[in-house]
Motif scaffolding. Structure first.
Motif, PDB file in Angstrom:
ATOM      1  N   GLN A 262       0.825  -1.214   0.000  1.00 50.25           N
ATOM      2  CA  GLN A 262       0.000   0.000   0.000  1.00 50.25           C
ATOM      3  C   GLN A 262       0.859   1.265   0.000  1.00 50.25           C
ATOM      4  O   GLN A 262       0.458   2.291  -0.539  1.00 50.25           O
ATOM      5  N   ILE A 263       2.040   1.158   0.591  1.00 48.51           N
ATOM      6  CA  ILE A 263       2.975   2.292   0.499  1.00 48.51           C
ATOM      7  C   ILE A 263       3.377   2.499  -0.959  1.00 48.51           C
ATOM      8  O   ILE A 263       3.400   3.614  -1.475  1.00 48.51           O
ATOM      9  N   ALA A 264       3.685   1.373  -1.633  1.00 50.25           N
ATOM     10  CA  ALA A 264       4.035   1.472  -3.059  1.00 50.25           C
ATOM     11  C   ALA A 264       2.885   2.053  -3.859  1.00 50.25           C
ATOM     12  O   ALA A 264       3.082   2.895  -4.751  1.00 50.25           O
ATOM     13  N   MET A 265       1.669   1.615  -3.553  1.00 51.44           N
ATOM     14  CA  MET A 265       0.496   2.122  -4.273  1.00 51.44           C
ATOM     15  C   MET A 265       0.329   3.616  -4.034  1.00 51.44           C
ATOM     16  O   MET A 265      -0.006   4.369  -4.952  1.00 51.44           O
ATOM     17  N   ARG A 266       0.536   4.016  -2.815  1.00 50.22           N
ATOM     18  CA  ARG A 266       0.428   5.452  -2.511  1.00 50.22           C
ATOM     19  C   ARG A 266       1.439   6.244  -3.334  1.00 50.22           C
ATOM     20  O   ARG A 266       1.104   7.285  -3.907  1.00 50.22           O
ATOM     21  N   GLU A 267       2.640   5.747  -3.431  1.00 47.14           N
ATOM     22  CA  GLU A 267       3.670   6.454  -4.192  1.00 47.14           C
ATOM     23  C   GLU A 267       3.351   6.492  -5.685  1.00 47.14           C
ATOM     24  O   GLU A 267       3.771   7.390  -6.408  1.00 47.14           O
ATOM     25  N   LEU A 268       2.617   5.482  -6.148  1.00 47.46           N
ATOM     26  CA  LEU A 268       2.238   5.415  -7.567  1.00 47.46           C
ATOM     27  C   LEU A 268       0.898   6.086  -7.832  1.00 47.46           C
ATOM     28  O   LEU A 268       0.461   6.181  -8.985  1.00 47.46           O
ATOM     29  N   GLY A 269       0.216   6.508  -6.766  1.00 49.42           N
ATOM     30  CA  GLY A 269      -1.115   7.119  -6.947  1.00 49.42           C
ATOM     31  C   GLY A 269      -2.171   6.111  -7.314  1.00 49.42           C
ATOM     32  O   GLY A 269      -3.153   6.434  -7.985  1.00 49.42           O
ATOM     33  N   LEU A 270      -1.992   4.867  -6.860  1.00 53.59           N
ATOM     34  CA  LEU A 270      -2.943   3.799  -7.184  1.00 53.59           C
ATOM     35  C   LEU A 270      -3.924   3.585  -6.041  1.00 53.59           C
ATOM     36  O   LEU A 270      -3.558   3.697  -4.870  1.00 53.59           O
TER      37      LEU A 270
END
Ligand code: SF4
Length: 276
Positions: A262-270
């Protein structure tokens, strides 16, 4: 004498030349090109005079061994980001061609297939694992066994398709018995991983497990101290989480891994897909 290039075309072409130079890919220049264009590029004052090999990573067998920070490889991020997917795919193929039937480290002796990487050459998200297992060694593709199925599920949970991401490992040949790669093996093979990263230039890297995190970050540290935050590697954001094989052994940690993703998703705007 040939015609001179207009400034925009010249800058675009030089940007592409720099892109390949920064990757250490010299073969690009020897591919068939318009001889007149090549002659004009050769006469420009911005033409790189030397084509240096990419710097080797500093691989660590000891904890807390310091390393000099790595700089992003590109001369011009704006130009590099504009490189078309077809060029990136061609650049990846050149790296693969350069590896050839690799015998650079002892792992070659036990492999069936070298596992280079898989996915989109212009992926926004790239996963890095440790090395191939038995299924990967048999098929020549990363993450195709049970751990790969779990990774596919994790990717789907993020709202992405596997073909939208890029996946590679620190070492491209299976270590015997799936052991952790020896430092010499990782040190020999990981420069190819760094070149893959430099070609794909994802917005976010996800290190799957401690070995991937160690080689990407350049120092060994317990996974617990690396998870839950955003690191920076080669100008790219890095998230560290558990290896799917570990999650198969201890499914209770899946919740923790999802928090990392979810951290990765946040950084990708997903946003995660709705479950309807
Ligand atoms: Fe070559 Fe990497 Fe395989 Fe070693 S692990 S033989 S360096 S491809």
């Amino acid at each position: 004498m040939g015609q001179s290039l207009d400034p925009a075309t010249r800058e675009a072409l030089l940007g592409r030349v720099r892109f390949y130079r920064d990757l250490g890919l010299t073969e690009f220049y020897r591919r068939p090109v318009d001889p007149a264009l090549a002659a004009r590029l050769a006469s420009t004052p911005d033409e790189p005079q030397s084509l240096g090999a990419p710097s080797l990573p500093h691989v660590l067998s000891q904890e807390d061994q310091p390393i000099p920070p790595r700089k992003p490889s590109f001369s011009s991020p704006a130009i590099a980001d504009a490189v078309p997917e077809a060029d990136r795919a061609a650049a990846l193929q050149l790296i693969r061609d350069e590896m050839g039937d690799c015998t650079r480290c002892p792992l070659h002796s036990g492999r069936n297939k070298l596992v280079f990487g898989d996915g989109s050459a212009s992926a926004r998200l790239m996963f890095v694992g440790e090395g191939p297992g038995a299924d990967e060694d048999a098929q020549g593709l990363p993450f195709v066994g049970r751990a790969g199925q779990l990774l596919n599920n994790m990717i789907a949970a993020m709202g992405l398709k596997r073909e939208e991401v890029y996946i590679a490992n620190v070492v491209k040949c299976r270590p015997p018995g799936n052991r952790v790669p020896e430092p010499e093996e990782g040190a020999t093979c990981s420069p190819f991983l760094f070149r893959q990263i430099d070609v794909v230039r994802p917005e976010v890297l996800v290190a799957l497990g401690a070995t991937a995190a160690t080689y990407l970050l350049g120092h060994r540290q317990p996974l617990a101290g690396l998870r839950g935050r955003v690191h920076s590697v080669r100008g790219t954001k890095l998230i560290v989480t558990y290896h799917p094989a570990y999650l198969l052994r201890d499914p209770r940690q899946k919740k923790e891994a999802w928090a990392d993703l979810q951290i990765a998703m946040r950084e990708l705007g997903l946003k995660p897909p709705s479950r309807g």
